[in-house]
Scaffold this active site. Structure first.
Site, PDB file in Angstrom:
ATOM      1  N   HIS A 301      41.928  46.067  35.368  1.00  0.00           N
ATOM      2  CA  HIS A 301      41.013  45.641  34.315  1.00  0.00           C
ATOM      3  C   HIS A 301      40.018  46.751  33.993  1.00  0.00           C
ATOM      4  CE1 HIS A 301      41.749  41.413  36.183  1.00  0.00           C
ATOM      5  NE2 HIS A 301      42.616  41.643  35.214  1.00  0.00           N
ATOM      6  N   GLN A 455      38.565  47.797  39.737  1.00  0.00           N
ATOM      7  CA  GLN A 455      39.181  47.893  41.076  1.00  0.00           C
ATOM      8  C   GLN A 455      40.017  46.655  41.385  1.00  0.00           C
ATOM      9  OE1 GLN A 455      38.587  50.805  42.027  1.00  0.00           O
ATOM     10  NE2 GLN A 455      36.592  51.326  41.204  1.00  0.00           N
ATOM     11  N   HIS A 456      40.796  46.195  40.423  1.00  0.00           N
ATOM     12  CA  HIS A 456      41.608  44.991  40.577  1.00  0.00           C
ATOM     13  C   HIS A 456      43.104  45.319  40.520  1.00  0.00           C
ATOM     14  CE1 HIS A 456      38.051  42.428  38.832  1.00  0.00           C
ATOM     15  NE2 HIS A 456      37.808  42.891  40.038  1.00  0.00           N
ATOM     16  N   THR A 457      43.515  46.421  41.090  1.00  0.00           N
ATOM     17  CA  THR A 457      44.875  46.897  40.907  1.00  0.00           C
ATOM     18  C   THR A 457      45.916  45.969  41.527  1.00  0.00           C
ATOM     19  OG1 THR A 457      43.971  49.126  41.071  1.00  0.00           O
ATOM     20  CG2 THR A 457      46.351  48.919  41.048  1.00  0.00           C
TER      21      THR A 457
END
Length: 515
Positions: A301, A455-457
């Site tokens: 995101h 940081q939502h990989t």
């Protein structure tokens, strides 16, 4: 009982003590006949974590000077925009260094994943018992939506903070719905942020799951143990090669489950010869199994900060740096609530500096992100040397829709600041100025300079028939090997994935125990 030279071989070896790995190892070890080994590249504090690592008002992963528990992965947000993506390298993984945001994925996320995986075990009714079992909701433990005796405490702090109250009033002034419980699947709106905290302390996955399991004789946890590759015999995973304290050895196992995160899991599979055969050959890696989906794309995101300046010094937040969050639908968006405005009650300088100082005149931020399901970019391994990082490309801003959604999200945050309710505590927005806000090209340029990521990989080892693993995390074509972390989610959820990462560990344990 399987032994080697008189030593018990673990039934399951779990690689990575992050959110999923801790949950998986702890749940498996509840069965006394299942022997589990959990290996973690970072430290495993035997005497507890230092206070600074548990203060939920701090975000170690945001520290500008770095942190001992953080590994930055070099990446490109878009061409010529380098970025260091921080990930936890310690017991608890990123749940030790992130912001403590602990919101469930949406029902539509689970429906989408179940459809891609072609397995209803990922549907919301099927996962709800696991979501309840993993938590103790400190605010509403008796709700049928929540659990009251799970390992992870869930609390919504700062609901009465004046800035959070003004934000929620401003959102309602704009016509947005209230969403008092963001873990209850109600219509998206504005409400307090659930966090994995208790009494102002972050409860990471290691503390939540392993504090009560460390004494079990069938559970071994090894820190400072870096897995270099998976070992195969006759096409089956039989263990891992590790480096620990300057020594190399092979750890045998009945089954290997990789829980190294969306970057680490894909990279480890590549190093083990599992991935796109042409890419692996170019990197000098012997191909064990040609799986083109490993690292072919990722999902995350994009995020940008919109700063506002308080009229007077706000009180320090209690229990967390997080205030409220607004989830709203983009115009013509394919998913409800795909834009997020997340409120920080500490200045960005405090978060990056590792302090809790709230100074007069220093701006606070809205972290604005686009959470529309999106799959792009890639993770490419470029060397057989495990010390050489892969090339990670987010491929942000590549399409007109990406830029349009970010503009819409920034304008939504600016609208909040411009309300009468928020004007009670905030000066008018000074950046971006109205002339920039009203001009698409100027706003695109403003965003480009400030763009980061949430940081939502996810999605580097996606599940599904055309992906890399099945709905149980079993790697296609390689018996004895599974993956259980956010890398298996084809697309990132509409909310941050920390709670979903823990859920994946719970689901993987159930799958392994039920066979």
């Amino acid at each position: 009982m399987r032994t080697l030279n008189g030593v018990r071989i673990p039934d399951v070896l779990v690689v990575g003590a992050g959110a999923a790995g801790c949950a998986l190892a702890a749940r498996l070890s509840e069965e006394r006949d299942v022997h589990v080994m959990l290996v973690e590249a970072g430290p495993v504090p035997r005497d507890g974590f230092p206070e600074h690592a548990l203060d939920a008002r701090l975000v170690p992963g945001a520290r500008a000077a770095g942190h001992a528990y953080v590994r930055p992965w070099p990446a490109q947000l878009f061409p010529e925009r380098p970025y260091g993506a921080p990930r936890g390298r310690v017991l608890g993984g990123s749940t030790t260094v992130n912001g403590g945001y602990f919101i469930r994925a949406r029902r539509t996320d689970f429906d989408r994943w179940a459809s891609v995986a072609r397995d209803e075990r990922w549907s919301y009714p099927r996962v709800l018992p696991f979501l309840r079992a993993l938590e103790t909701d400190l605010d509403d433990p008796d709700s049928p939506d929540h659990g009251g005796d799970g390992p992870v405490p869930v609390h919504r702090p700062n609901r009465d903070h004046p800035a959070a109250t003004a934000f929620m009033d401003a959102a309602r002034e704009l016509g947005h719905a209230s969403e008092p419980d963001k873990n209850a699947q109600a219509s998206p709106g504005v409400g307090a942020v659930p966090t994995n905290t208790r009494d102002g302390l972050r409860v990471n996955a290691g503390l939540a799951y392993l504090r009560g399991a460390a004494h079990r004789p069938n559970l071994t946890v090894r820190g400072g143990c870096t897995v270099l590759s998976v070992v195969f015999e006759h096409g089956r995973a039989v263990g891992v090669s590790v480096a620990e304290g300057g020594r190399h050895e092979v750890l045998p196992a009945g089954e290997v489950v990789i829980c190294a995160g969306a970057f680490g899991s894909a990279h480890l599979l590549h190093l083990s010869g599992v991935g796109p055969s042409a890419l692996l050959a170019d990197a000098g890696i012997r191909v064990v199994c040609d799986l083109p989906a490993v690292g072919a794309a990722l999902s995350d995101h994009p995020q940008v900060a919109v700063d506002w300046t308080p009229r007077r010094r706000p009180p320090a937040p209690e229990g967390s740096w997080l205030g409220a969050a607004l989830h709203l639908a983009s115009q013509g968006g394919e998913a409800a609530g795909d834009l997020e405005i997340l409120q920080s009650l500490l200045p960005m300088a405090a978060l990056t500096g590792g302090t809790t100082a709230v100074d007069v005149g220093r701006p606070l931020s809205f972290l604005v992100s686009v959470q529309t399901p999106r799959r792009a970019g890639s993770l490419r391994t470029v060397s057989a040397d495990p010390a050489t990082p892969p090339r990670i490309d987010y491929d942000y801003l590549a399409g007109a829709a990406d830029r349009r959604l970010l503009r819409e999200a920034v304008r939504a945050a600016a609208a909040v600041v411009g309300t009468a309710a928020f004007a009670e505590i905030a000066h008018p927005l000074s950046d971006p100025v109205p002339a920039v806000l009203d001009d698409d090209r100027a706003l695109d340029a403003w965003i480009r300079v400030r763009l980061g990521t949430s940081q939502h990989t996810c999605g580097t080892v996606p599940m599904g028939p055309s992906g890399a693993v099945d709905a149980h995390g079993r790697v296609h074509g390689l018996p004895g090997l599974r993956v259980a972390d956010t890398s298996v989610l084809p697309t990132a959820p509409l909310r941050g994935p920390a709670a979903t990462a823990v859920l994946i560990g719970e689901l993987a344990a159930d799958s392994l125990l039920r066979r």
